[in-house]
Scaffold this motif. Structure first.
Motif, PDB file in Angstrom:
ATOM      1  N   GLN A   1     -15.462  20.817  14.780  1.00 41.37           N
ATOM      2  CA  GLN A   1     -14.174  20.974  14.136  1.00 41.37           C
ATOM      3  C   GLN A   1     -13.895  19.740  13.279  1.00 41.37           C
ATOM      4  N   VAL A   2     -12.946  19.862  12.356  1.00 37.13           N
ATOM      5  CA  VAL A   2     -12.461  18.716  11.589  1.00 37.13           C
ATOM      6  C   VAL A   2     -11.163  18.269  12.250  1.00 37.13           C
ATOM      7  N   SER A   3     -11.168  17.095  12.840  1.00 35.44           N
ATOM      8  CA  SER A   3      -9.977  16.650  13.567  1.00 35.44           C
ATOM      9  C   SER A   3      -8.899  16.132  12.625  1.00 35.44           C
ATOM     10  N   GLU A   4      -9.288  15.401  11.598  1.00 34.54           N
ATOM     11  CA  GLU A   4      -8.353  14.927  10.581  1.00 34.54           C
ATOM     12  C   GLU A   4      -9.144  14.306   9.430  1.00 34.54           C
ATOM     13  N   ILE A   5      -8.431  14.020   8.349  1.00 35.33           N
ATOM     14  CA  ILE A   5      -9.003  13.299   7.219  1.00 35.33           C
ATOM     15  C   ILE A   5      -8.334  11.928   7.160  1.00 35.33           C
ATOM     16  N   VAL A   6      -9.124  10.871   7.083  1.00 36.61           N
ATOM     17  CA  VAL A   6      -8.587   9.514   7.004  1.00 36.61           C
ATOM     18  C   VAL A   6      -8.253   9.201   5.547  1.00 36.61           C
ATOM     19  N   VAL A   7      -6.950   9.016   5.281  1.00 41.36           N
ATOM     20  CA  VAL A   7      -6.482   8.765   3.908  1.00 41.36           C
ATOM     21  C   VAL A   7      -5.629   7.499   3.921  1.00 41.36           C
ATOM     22  N   GLN A   8      -6.110   6.453   4.539  1.00 37.01           N
ATOM     23  CA  GLN A   8      -5.331   5.235   4.719  1.00 37.01           C
ATOM     24  C   GLN A   8      -5.194   4.479   3.395  1.00 37.01           C
ATOM     25  N   GLN A   9      -3.978   4.467   2.861  1.00 31.55           N
ATOM     26  CA  GLN A   9      -3.695   3.802   1.601  1.00 31.55           C
ATOM     27  C   GLN A   9      -2.616   2.746   1.791  1.00 31.55           C
ATOM     28  N   ASP A  10      -2.858   1.557   1.260  1.00 32.81           N
ATOM     29  CA  ASP A  10      -1.883   0.480   1.327  1.00 32.81           C
ATOM     30  C   ASP A  10      -0.840   0.710   0.234  1.00 32.81           C
ATOM     31  N   LEU A  11       0.337   1.182   0.640  1.00 30.73           N
ATOM     32  CA  LEU A  11       1.396   1.482  -0.316  1.00 30.73           C
ATOM     33  C   LEU A  11       2.307   0.294  -0.586  1.00 30.73           C
ATOM     34  N   LEU A  12       2.103  -0.792   0.138  1.00 29.03           N
ATOM     35  CA  LEU A  12       2.935  -1.976  -0.055  1.00 29.03           C
ATOM     36  C   LEU A  12       2.267  -2.932  -1.036  1.00 29.03           C
ATOM     37  N   THR A  13       2.393  -2.602  -2.288  1.00 29.16           N
ATOM     38  CA  THR A  13       1.885  -3.449  -3.362  1.00 29.16           C
ATOM     39  C   THR A  13       2.945  -3.519  -4.446  1.00 29.16           C
ATOM     40  N   THR A  14       3.060  -4.671  -5.092  1.00 29.29           N
ATOM     41  CA  THR A  14       4.023  -4.826  -6.180  1.00 29.29           C
ATOM     42  C   THR A  14       3.502  -4.251  -7.492  1.00 29.29           C
ATOM     43  N   ASP A  15       2.242  -3.865  -7.513  1.00 29.56           N
ATOM     44  CA  ASP A  15       1.651  -3.235  -8.691  1.00 29.56           C
ATOM     45  C   ASP A  15       2.055  -1.762  -8.689  1.00 29.56           C
ATOM     46  N   ARG A  16       3.056  -1.422  -9.490  1.00 31.64           N
ATOM     47  CA  ARG A  16       3.599  -0.068  -9.449  1.00 31.64           C
ATOM     48  C   ARG A  16       2.564   0.986  -9.816  1.00 31.64           C
ATOM     49  N   SER A  17       1.746   0.700 -10.802  1.00 33.87           N
ATOM     50  CA  SER A  17       0.725   1.663 -11.207  1.00 33.87           C
ATOM     51  C   SER A  17      -0.246   1.942 -10.063  1.00 33.87           C
TER      52      SER A  17
ATOM     53  N   ILE B   1       3.805 -10.733   3.732  1.00 28.49           N
ATOM     54  CA  ILE B   1       5.197 -10.655   4.146  1.00 28.49           C
ATOM     55  C   ILE B   1       5.433 -11.715   5.226  1.00 28.49           C
ATOM     56  N   PRO B   2       6.431 -12.590   5.112  1.00 25.99           N
ATOM     57  CA  PRO B   2       7.501 -12.615   4.106  1.00 25.99           C
ATOM     58  C   PRO B   2       7.234 -13.581   2.945  1.00 25.99           C
ATOM     59  N   GLU B   3       6.031 -14.146   2.863  1.00 24.96           N
ATOM     60  CA  GLU B   3       5.775 -15.168   1.851  1.00 24.96           C
ATOM     61  C   GLU B   3       5.982 -14.637   0.435  1.00 24.96           C
ATOM     62  N   GLU B   4       5.515 -13.416   0.166  1.00 25.80           N
ATOM     63  CA  GLU B   4       5.593 -12.861  -1.184  1.00 25.80           C
ATOM     64  C   GLU B   4       6.672 -11.793  -1.342  1.00 25.80           C
ATOM     65  N   MET B   5       7.110 -11.238  -0.236  1.00 28.95           N
ATOM     66  CA  MET B   5       8.181 -10.237  -0.260  1.00 28.95           C
ATOM     67  C   MET B   5       8.892 -10.248   1.075  1.00 28.95           C
ATOM     68  N   GLY B   6      10.210 -10.237   1.060  1.00 33.09           N
ATOM     69  CA  GLY B   6      10.979 -10.211   2.294  1.00 33.09           C
ATOM     70  C   GLY B   6      10.784  -8.895   3.036  1.00 33.09           C
ATOM     71  N   GLU B   7      10.996  -8.918   4.340  1.00 32.59           N
ATOM     72  CA  GLU B   7      10.780  -7.721   5.151  1.00 32.59           C
ATOM     73  C   GLU B   7      11.696  -6.583   4.725  1.00 32.59           C
ATOM     74  N   GLY B   8      12.951  -6.897   4.390  1.00 38.97           N
ATOM     75  CA  GLY B   8      13.884  -5.854   3.970  1.00 38.97           C
ATOM     76  C   GLY B   8      13.422  -5.164   2.705  1.00 38.97           C
ATOM     77  N   ALA B   9      12.973  -5.939   1.726  1.00 38.44           N
ATOM     78  CA  ALA B   9      12.467  -5.359   0.477  1.00 38.44           C
ATOM     79  C   ALA B   9      11.216  -4.536   0.734  1.00 38.44           C
TER      80      ALA B   9
END
Length: 293
Positions: free
Chosen positions: A56-72, A112-120
């Protein structure tokens, strides 16, 4: 999980090897299916050959780091997750594995938090996850978030904040005990509290303390670390968990120096360790149909 050098193998060879060892399912990664370079029809082919091989296929690993200041870059990664949600829905895959970020082991990752605060950082993460959760609800695909070391969602308590702010039955947990134990979470309590949220389980051990991987902590062979396996397995049984248990082999030094970078041997060794861990838990029978590579 079809990582390690399985990522270099043809999928049919991986399926054949795992089935021969006794696994019942496989967790594919973006190395085998990636909408950026392949069409959704390729996932259909991957699912078909997996099932044809008896897994069976249990899942697909699609781990993406969404915490980047590069909007593109952030938009590209979020779109990849969205594309995988749609492809999973179209091909009968119930779950995809995601995480929050930042992936601090990657060069140039956000600090975090050196380059971006936790709240942001939370505002940024929620802005990314809200449309993804809406898509998961629409397509009825589980987003199984994996709390991981040094990330915004790294343990039970930090991940609860995400669940508090995004309450959806389609946003759940990929339960990896190694990260939770690293942060000294009570596994029995966590499993009870997250009983309805657990969509998928990783089998991985840990030894050390929070810090830098390889220096302060490592992921050793199953049974060598600090994960209380009897408590972990008993707690899953108590909540009636019937999903997949996935081996995530990250004993990289042992893999290279002792196993000669042979993923088949890593899978074989892991199966023997799992059988022994379950044998040591009185009254537990190993169900090969739920253990995946």
């Amino acid at each position: 999980m079809a990582s390690l050098d399985f990522a270099k193998w043809p999928p049919e060879k991986t399926v054949e090897a795992l089935a021969e060892i006794g696994y019942g399912a496989v967790e594919w990664t973006l190395a085998q299916f990636d909408p950026r370079t392949h069409s959704a029809n390729d996932l259909a082919s991957l699912v078909r050959l997996t099932r044809a091989g008896g897994l069976q296929v249990s899942e697909i690993v699609v781990q993406q780091d969404l915490l980047t200041t590069d909007r593109s870059l952030r938009d590209q990664r979020a779109q990849l997750v969205e594309d995988c949600i749609v492809a999973a829905a179209d091909n009968g895959v119930a779950t995809i594995n995601v995480f929050s970020g930042p992936a601090t082991w990657e060069p140039g990752s956000l600090r975090i938090p050196e380059e971006m605060g936790e709240g942001a950082a939370w505002d940024l993460l929620l802005g990314c996850y809200e449309p993804l959760v809406e898509s998961a609800e629409k397509h009825k695909v589980n987003l199984a978030l994996e709390p991981a070391f040094n990330m915004l969602c790294h343990d039970y308590y930090s991940t609860q904040e995400l669940f508090r702010r995004l309450d959806s039955e389609w946003l759940g947990i990929n339960l990896d005990p190694s990260h939770l134990v690293l942060y000294e979470n009570d596994l029995a309590k966590v499993i009870r509290e997250w009983a309805k949220k657990i969509r998928h389980v990783h089998l991985k051990d840990v030894f050390g303390r929070v810090g830098n991987p390889g220096r302060d902590f490592m992921f050793p062979l199953l049974g060598e670390g600090q994960v209380p396996w009897s408590v972990f397995l008993s707690s899953l049984e108590e909540i009636g968990y019937k999903g997949f248990l996935s081996v995530e082999f990250e004993s990289f030094g042992y893999y290279a120096r002792i196993l000669g970078n042979d993923p088949r041997e890593a899978a074989r060794l892991s199966m023997a360790q799992i059988e022994q861990l379950l044998r040591g838990k009185k009254g537990t029978e190993l169900d090969h149909g739920t253990v995946r590579g």
